[in-house]
Design an enzyme around this catalytic site. Structure first.
Site, PDB file in Angstrom:
ATOM      1  N   TYR A 102     114.750 111.196 101.647  1.00  0.00           N
ATOM      2  CA  TYR A 102     115.752 110.120 101.811  1.00  0.00           C
ATOM      3  C   TYR A 102     117.168 110.700 101.806  1.00  0.00           C
ATOM      4  O   TYR A 102     117.999 110.325 102.635  1.00  0.00           O
ATOM      5  CB  TYR A 102     115.545 109.130 100.671  1.00  0.00           C
ATOM      6  CG  TYR A 102     116.371 107.866 100.726  1.00  0.00           C
ATOM      7  CD1 TYR A 102     116.034 106.822 101.588  1.00  0.00           C
ATOM      8  CD2 TYR A 102     117.467 107.694  99.881  1.00  0.00           C
ATOM      9  CE1 TYR A 102     116.779 105.639 101.600  1.00  0.00           C
ATOM     10  CE2 TYR A 102     118.209 106.519  99.890  1.00  0.00           C
ATOM     11  CZ  TYR A 102     117.858 105.493 100.745  1.00  0.00           C
ATOM     12  OH  TYR A 102     118.588 104.325 100.753  1.00  0.00           O
ATOM     13  N   PHE A 131     117.116 113.298  92.612  1.00  0.00           N
ATOM     14  CA  PHE A 131     115.801 113.797  92.185  1.00  0.00           C
ATOM     15  C   PHE A 131     114.710 112.887  92.774  1.00  0.00           C
ATOM     16  O   PHE A 131     114.794 111.668  92.657  1.00  0.00           O
ATOM     17  CB  PHE A 131     115.753 113.748  90.655  1.00  0.00           C
ATOM     18  CG  PHE A 131     114.533 114.374  90.030  1.00  0.00           C
ATOM     19  CD1 PHE A 131     114.583 115.672  89.525  1.00  0.00           C
ATOM     20  CD2 PHE A 131     113.342 113.664  89.938  1.00  0.00           C
ATOM     21  CE1 PHE A 131     113.467 116.238  88.934  1.00  0.00           C
ATOM     22  CE2 PHE A 131     112.226 114.235  89.356  1.00  0.00           C
ATOM     23  CZ  PHE A 131     112.282 115.520  88.850  1.00  0.00           C
ATOM     24  N   VAL A 153     111.899 100.366 114.584  1.00  0.00           N
ATOM     25  CA  VAL A 153     113.023 101.290 114.799  1.00  0.00           C
ATOM     26  C   VAL A 153     112.597 102.747 114.914  1.00  0.00           C
ATOM     27  O   VAL A 153     113.381 103.587 115.346  1.00  0.00           O
ATOM     28  CB  VAL A 153     114.109 101.157 113.691  1.00  0.00           C
ATOM     29  CG1 VAL A 153     114.778  99.801 113.732  1.00  0.00           C
ATOM     30  CG2 VAL A 153     113.558 101.478 112.310  1.00  0.00           C
ATOM     31  N   ASN A 182     120.738  99.347 109.804  1.00  0.00           N
ATOM     32  CA  ASN A 182     120.510  99.084 108.380  1.00  0.00           C
ATOM     33  C   ASN A 182     119.056  99.329 107.956  1.00  0.00           C
ATOM     34  O   ASN A 182     118.789  99.495 106.766  1.00  0.00           O
ATOM     35  CB  ASN A 182     120.917  97.619 108.105  1.00  0.00           C
ATOM     36  CG  ASN A 182     120.432  97.108 106.782  1.00  0.00           C
ATOM     37  OD1 ASN A 182     120.911  97.538 105.734  1.00  0.00           O
ATOM     38  ND2 ASN A 182     119.451  96.203 106.802  1.00  0.00           N
TER      39      ASN A 182
HETATM   40  P1  NDP Z   1     114.793  96.250 102.082  1.00  0.00           P
HETATM   41  O1  NDP Z   1     113.516  96.949 101.813  1.00  0.00           O
HETATM   42  O2  NDP Z   1     115.032  94.895 101.546  1.00  0.00           O
HETATM   43  O3  NDP Z   1     115.081  96.207 103.650  1.00  0.00           O
HETATM   44  C1  NDP Z   1     114.754  97.276 104.484  1.00  0.00           C
HETATM   45  C2  NDP Z   1     114.660  96.748 105.888  1.00  0.00           C
HETATM   46  O4  NDP Z   1     114.297  97.825 106.775  1.00  0.00           O
HETATM   47  C3  NDP Z   1     113.605  95.669 106.030  1.00  0.00           C
HETATM   48  O5  NDP Z   1     114.189  94.522 106.587  1.00  0.00           O
HETATM   49  C4  NDP Z   1     112.585  96.267 106.974  1.00  0.00           C
HETATM   50  O6  NDP Z   1     112.132  95.355 107.953  1.00  0.00           O
HETATM   51  C5  NDP Z   1     113.400  97.313 107.716  1.00  0.00           C
HETATM   52  N1  NDP Z   1     112.501  98.320 108.263  1.00  0.00           N
HETATM   53  C6  NDP Z   1     111.770  99.240 107.581  1.00  0.00           C
HETATM   54  N2  NDP Z   1     111.018  99.937 108.439  1.00  0.00           N
HETATM   55  C7  NDP Z   1     111.277  99.451 109.683  1.00  0.00           C
HETATM   56  C8  NDP Z   1     110.796  99.765 110.985  1.00  0.00           C
HETATM   57  N3  NDP Z   1     109.907 100.749 111.205  1.00  0.00           N
HETATM   58  N4  NDP Z   1     111.265  99.043 112.035  1.00  0.00           N
HETATM   59  C9  NDP Z   1     112.160  98.047 111.842  1.00  0.00           C
HETATM   60  N5  NDP Z   1     112.654  97.710 110.641  1.00  0.00           N
HETATM   61  C10 NDP Z   1     112.210  98.412 109.567  1.00  0.00           C
HETATM   62  O7  NDP Z   1     115.912  97.278 101.561  1.00  0.00           O
HETATM   63  P2  NDP Z   1     117.480  97.137 101.397  1.00  0.00           P
HETATM   64  O8  NDP Z   1     117.960  95.859 101.929  1.00  0.00           O
HETATM   65  O9  NDP Z   1     117.791  97.498 100.025  1.00  0.00           O
HETATM   66  O10 NDP Z   1     117.968  98.348 102.323  1.00  0.00           O
HETATM   67  C11 NDP Z   1     118.762  98.186 103.480  1.00  0.00           C
HETATM   68  C12 NDP Z   1     119.428  99.526 103.786  1.00  0.00           C
HETATM   69  O11 NDP Z   1     120.318  99.854 102.720  1.00  0.00           O
HETATM   70  C13 NDP Z   1     118.450 100.683 103.902  1.00  0.00           C
HETATM   71  O12 NDP Z   1     118.866 101.544 104.938  1.00  0.00           O
HETATM   72  C14 NDP Z   1     118.578 101.391 102.570  1.00  0.00           C
HETATM   73  O13 NDP Z   1     118.237 102.732 102.649  1.00  0.00           O
HETATM   74  C15 NDP Z   1     120.053 101.180 102.296  1.00  0.00           C
HETATM   75  N6  NDP Z   1     120.426 101.309 100.900  1.00  0.00           N
HETATM   76  C16 NDP Z   1     119.916 100.465  99.958  1.00  0.00           C
HETATM   77  C17 NDP Z   1     120.297 100.597  98.644  1.00  0.00           C
HETATM   78  C18 NDP Z   1     119.808  99.711  97.584  1.00  0.00           C
HETATM   79  O14 NDP Z   1     120.128  99.970  96.419  1.00  0.00           O
HETATM   80  N7  NDP Z   1     119.070  98.661  97.862  1.00  0.00           N
HETATM   81  C19 NDP Z   1     121.246 101.647  98.236  1.00  0.00           C
HETATM   82  C20 NDP Z   1     121.713 102.465  99.296  1.00  0.00           C
HETATM   83  C21 NDP Z   1     121.317 102.297 100.582  1.00  0.00           C
HETATM   84  P3  NDP Z   1     110.881  94.381 107.742  1.00  0.00           P
HETATM   85  O15 NDP Z   1     111.011  93.820 106.359  1.00  0.00           O
HETATM   86  O16 NDP Z   1     111.070  93.390 108.811  1.00  0.00           O
HETATM   87  O17 NDP Z   1     109.679  95.232 107.899  1.00  0.00           O
END
Ligand code: NDP
Length: 249
Positions: free
Chosen positions: A156, A151, A64, A91
């Site tokens: 992010y 903090f 992405v 996402n």
């Molecule tokens: P995960 O780490 O489980 O998932 C993050 C996802 O982002 C992975 O599937 C990863 O893909 C993908 N990703 C990261 N870098 C790339 C890239 N360069 N290209 C394509 N895909 C990428 O985290 P979460 O499920 O917790 O997070 C999902 C979203 O929710 C995020 O945007 C996060 O900021 C947001 N969020 C999460 C919170 C939480 O408490 N967990 C709270 C608030 C927001 P792959 O594994 O295939 O590399």
């Protein structure tokens, strides 16, 4: 009626998997965008595991952070489904937490690129199809920390806050075209991203959440299902906060 297509970036991650499953339940043909550092086998194993649970989900590789890679991913989705994308859930995201006084340029750039540039890279390449089709649903996954700051997360918080401005501006541009654009701001949800936080800090976080626990991936996914449904056509430019009362505004 032909099935509408939904693309979820980071679709194989913690929250992403639940979103994909919930969109399948809503009747969409779902494609999970994945990166997995280019480990296609791992993504196929994820897909097989979903199938075993009764969820038929396509997968499509893409970085992405890279506009060209996103173009290839979207072309792949359109070829696989023989359809335009009606629902885009931006996402994918990462964290690289450190205090600003110690933050190097890579920590800053990687987080901004993955969480914010990514949304340009993907959305820019589906928006004209949505305009031609007169229909679209875009949900950008932000964070409570993009609303209140955190903090150790200047990078992010800046990226996630940027999503709100993007959402409100684009929502105005495409509102008359049957397209809604919203942000969803989860609080803490126990996924691999949050599992990286030390247990004692996790407990402190929970102590500050009025509901007294972290959220579940299913709670986030249910809200995405609503914001992407045809019924939600009057909600645009909004932010839906799902944080157990951690931040109220
Ligand atoms: P995960 O780490 O489980 O998932 C993050 C996802 O982002 C992975 O599937 C990863 O893909 C993908 N990703 C990261 N870098 C790339 C890239 N360069 N290209 C394509 N895909 C990428 O985290 P979460 O499920 O917790 O997070 C999902 C979203 O929710 C995020 O945007 C996060 O900021 C947001 N969020 C999460 C919170 C939480 O408490 N967990 C709270 C608030 C927001 P792959 O594994 O295939 O590399």
């Amino acid at each position: 009626m032909t099935q509408k297509v939904a693309l979820v970036t980071g679709g194989t991650g913690g929250i992403g998997t639940a979103i994909c499953q919930s969109l399948v339940k809503s009747g969409y043909r779902v494609v999970a965008g994945y990166n997995r550092g280019g480990d296609h086998e791992q993504a196929r194993a994820w897909q097989a595991a979903q199938r075993e649970q009764g969820f038929e989900i396509d997968i499509s590789y893409g970085d992405v952070t890279d506009f060209r890679s996103c173009a290839i991913c979207i072309a792949d989705v359109k070829e696989k489904t023989r359809s335009n994308i009606s629902v885009l859930v931006n996402n994918a995201g990462i964290t690289r937490d450190t205090q600003f006084k110690k933050m190097d340029q890579d920590d800053w750039r990687d987080v901004i690129t993955t969480n914010l540039d990514s949304v340009y890279n993907m959305t820019r390449q589906v928006i004209n199809d949505m305009i031609s089709d007169g229909y679209g649903r875009i949900v950008n996954i932000s964070s409570v920390n993009g609303q209140k700051g955190q903090f150790g997360q200047t990078n992010y918080s800046a990226a996630k806050a940027g999503l709100h401005g993007f959402t409100k501006a684009l929502a105005q541009e495409v509102a008359r075209k049957g397209i809604t654009v919203n942000t969803l701001s989860p609080g803490y949800v126990l996924t691999p991203m949050v599992a990286k936080i030390a247990p004692e800090i996790q407990q402190k976080i929970i102590d500050g959440i009025p509901v007294g626990r972290m959220g579940t991936v299913e709670e986030i996914a249910a809200a995405v299902a609503y914001l992407t449904s045809p019924d939600s056509g009057y909600i645009t430019g909004s932010n839906l906060a799902i944080n157990g009362g951690q931040h109220m505004y």
